[in-house]
Design a protein around this motif. Structure first.
Motif, PDB file in Angstrom:
ATOM      1  N   HIS A 187       0.826  -1.210   0.000  1.00  0.00           N
ATOM      2  CA  HIS A 187       0.000   0.000   0.000  1.00  0.00           C
ATOM      3  C   HIS A 187       0.864   1.265   0.000  1.00  0.00           C
ATOM      4  N   GLN A 188       2.179   1.068  -0.015  1.00  0.00           N
ATOM      5  CA  GLN A 188       3.143   2.171   0.005  1.00  0.00           C
ATOM      6  C   GLN A 188       2.947   3.077   1.215  1.00  0.00           C
ATOM      7  N   GLU A 189       2.562   2.465   2.330  1.00  0.00           N
ATOM      8  CA  GLU A 189       2.417   3.227   3.571  1.00  0.00           C
ATOM      9  C   GLU A 189       3.799   3.398   4.203  1.00  0.00           C
ATOM     10  N   GLU A 360     -14.328   1.951 -18.223  1.00  0.00           N
ATOM     11  CA  GLU A 360     -13.996   0.614 -18.726  1.00  0.00           C
ATOM     12  C   GLU A 360     -12.623   0.136 -18.223  1.00  0.00           C
ATOM     13  N   GLU A 361     -11.856   1.048 -17.613  1.00  0.00           N
ATOM     14  CA  GLU A 361     -10.563   0.656 -17.035  1.00  0.00           C
ATOM     15  C   GLU A 361     -10.631   0.763 -15.508  1.00  0.00           C
ATOM     16  N   GLY A 362     -11.702   0.253 -14.988  1.00  0.00           N
ATOM     17  CA  GLY A 362     -11.920   0.318 -13.539  1.00  0.00           C
ATOM     18  C   GLY A 362     -10.842  -0.359 -12.719  1.00  0.00           C
ATOM     19  N   HIS A 363     -10.130  -1.323 -13.316  1.00  0.00           N
ATOM     20  CA  HIS A 363      -9.072  -2.012 -12.580  1.00  0.00           C
ATOM     21  C   HIS A 363      -7.938  -1.051 -12.199  1.00  0.00           C
ATOM     22  N   ILE A 368      -5.298   2.027  -7.739  1.00  0.00           N
ATOM     23  CA  ILE A 368      -4.973   3.273  -7.031  1.00  0.00           C
ATOM     24  C   ILE A 368      -5.585   3.259  -5.639  1.00  0.00           C
ATOM     25  N   GLU A 369      -6.843   2.817  -5.562  1.00  0.00           N
ATOM     26  CA  GLU A 369      -7.538   2.755  -4.279  1.00  0.00           C
ATOM     27  C   GLU A 369      -6.796   1.845  -3.306  1.00  0.00           C
ATOM     28  N   PHE A 388      -4.151  12.017  -5.913  1.00  0.00           N
ATOM     29  CA  PHE A 388      -3.417  11.285  -4.876  1.00  0.00           C
ATOM     30  C   PHE A 388      -1.930  11.580  -5.025  1.00  0.00           C
ATOM     31  N   TYR A 389      -1.178  11.274  -3.965  1.00  0.00           N
ATOM     32  CA  TYR A 389       0.274  11.441  -3.987  1.00  0.00           C
ATOM     33  C   TYR A 389       0.929  10.162  -4.500  1.00  0.00           C
ATOM     34  N   VAL A 390       1.896  10.336  -5.385  1.00  0.00           N
ATOM     35  CA  VAL A 390       2.609   9.196  -5.946  1.00  0.00           C
ATOM     36  C   VAL A 390       4.090   9.552  -6.062  1.00  0.00           C
ATOM     37  N   ASN A 391       4.968   8.570  -5.875  1.00  0.00           N
ATOM     38  CA  ASN A 391       6.386   8.880  -6.036  1.00  0.00           C
ATOM     39  C   ASN A 391       6.759   8.892  -7.522  1.00  0.00           C
ATOM     40  N   GLN A 392       7.912   9.458  -7.810  1.00  0.00           N
ATOM     41  CA  GLN A 392       8.318   9.657  -9.205  1.00  0.00           C
ATOM     42  C   GLN A 392       8.493   8.324  -9.944  1.00  0.00           C
ATOM     43  N   LYS A 393       8.882   7.299  -9.192  1.00  0.00           N
ATOM     44  CA  LYS A 393       9.104   5.989  -9.801  1.00  0.00           C
ATOM     45  C   LYS A 393       7.813   5.428 -10.403  1.00  0.00           C
TER      46      LYS A 393
END
Length: 409
Positions: A187-189, A360-363, A368-369, A388-393
């Motif tokens: 979950h990248q916590e 159609e791309e609900g996955h 992300i959720e 949402f916050y995401v790292n550069q990678k």
């Protein structure tokens, strides 16, 4: 219960004698033992028979009364315990046993109880010889024990059985912990661990940063088991864990017994080293904490040195480490600055992005959720808007779903 504390100062001592004896008083207090007297002696070598000289034994014998307890500042051998008990006719114990008693009284979770039990059994096993000698006379004949088998051999076998069982149960709990840690990583916590000397203010700091409180008290080893809380800082959240405090002269076997709990430290993204700046011995306490972290192979983890209890300090603190900050948890001073430092370290590579996921791309939305903390979601006519916050990678994966105006920002 009243206690008589005994310490010996000798050449090449591996610790500061005065600091150690002061801590022994605090350990006795934490065990609800009233300190009746403190007996010290300077010796060139430790007496293998009594640990102290015979004259001091007679002095202690004169001091003790019924139901008193005599506590030595270093671990005693079984022979020393037997000889001293025979002379004083009261219970004689040592610093390690005192720490174990505190641990046993504070252990609340199954994991902590198992860890304390393992430490207790490992402490007892080598000390069976010489203890309760009147029970260990050789006994033969038929029955549960073999011909000529001694009681001490039965006790050793029983303790080893209990150790094996306790370690097996602890391994199962550790497996569950590992699963939880893997989920957090998935979950990248971000995980932050509070470490430091016992009674430095770790639990108080955790309580100051979160609404769900953990037990805190001005006493050695008030916290024994790891407590984890979700802490919200600005637009981010972290998992913050409070850990058992360290202390000087903590036996290596105790650290090994609590390795399951302390594994949380090894997997942390950031360590908050809480220091009691009001203690005249804070330099020694820092070194003790770093020594235990080295034993855990955790010294390469980013660390913030938090000098706490600054409201009790009346002279400048000399910072000898890297990233440091002075705070007062009691007066809530500079806690915002500490939060900013934590965010800067943990989320320096993170960026707030907005994406538009077609239905159609609900996955992708489910992914992300599952992996990120979503700040905002809006269900539009043809797509789902998510920020949402995401790292550069990992940002590259979501570039196709970002509007041009957003991706150019």
């Amino acid at each position: 219960m009243k206690g008589i504390l005994v310490g010996v100062q000798y050449p090449q001592m591996p610790y500061d004698f005065d600091i150690s004896m002061q801590e022994l008083k605090q350990l006795a207090y934490a065990c609800d033992i009233e300190v009746k007297a403190v007996v010290t002696q300077n010796l060139d070598t430790i007496s293998p028979q009594y640990y102290i000289g015979k004259g001091k034994v007679m002095e202690i014998k004169e001091l003790v009364e019924q139901d008193d307890i005599v506590i030595f500042n270093e671990e005693l051998t079984p022979l020393q315990i037997k000889n001293l008990t025979d002379q004083c006719q009261v219970e004689v114990t040592d610093r390690s046993d005192l720490i174990l008693r505190i641990f046993a009284s504070r252990a609340k979770t199954k994991e902590a109880k198992l860890e304390v039990g393992i430490a207790r059994l490992q402490y007892l096993l080598p000390r069976l010889a010489g203890m309760k000698q009147n029970l260990y006379s050789q006994q033969g004949g038929m029955g549960f024990r073999g011909s000529g088998e001694k009681q001490i051999e039965l006790d050793r076998r029983r303790i080893r059985r209990q150790l094996t069982q306790a370690k097996r149960e602890l391994a199962m709990i550790e497996k569950q912990r590992q699963t939880q840690r893997q989920l957090r990583k998935h979950h990248q916590e971000k995980v932050v661990c509070l470490v430091g000397y016992t009674n430095s203010g770790k639990s108080s700091l955790l309580n100051a940063l979160t609404s769900k409180k953990v037990y805190e008290k001005d006493m050695l080893f008030a916290t024994l088991q790891t407590s984890s809380r979700r802490v919200y800082m600005k637009k981010h959240h972290v998992i913050m864990s409070d850990t058992v405090g360290f202390i000087h002269q903590l036996p290596h076997s105790f650290v090994q017994s609590f390795r399951s709990t302390l594994e949380e430290v090894k997997d942390a993204d950031l360590l908050i080293h809480v220091i009691d700046a009001s203690s005249p011995y804070y330099h020694n306490q820092i070194e003790t904490t770093l020594s235990v972290l080295k034993e855990l192979d955790a010294l390469d983890i980013p660390m913030i040195y938090v000098y706490n209890k600054m409201d009790l300090v009346h002279q400048p603190i000399v910072h000898e480490q890297g990233l440091c900050i002075d705070v007062s948890v009691k007066e809530k001073k500079h806690l915002d600055d500490l939060e900013n430092m934590i965010i800067d370290i943990l989320f320096k590579d993170y960026e707030l992005i907005s994406v538009y996921i077609p239905y159609e791309e609900g996955h992708i939305f489910s992914e992300i959720e599952y992996q990120y903390e979503i700040l905002h979601t809006e269900y539009l006519e043809k797509e789902i808007y998510v920020s949402f916050y995401v790292n550069q990678k990992h940002k590259q994966r979501y570039l196709p779903y970002m509007k041009k105006t957003d991706s150019l920002q």
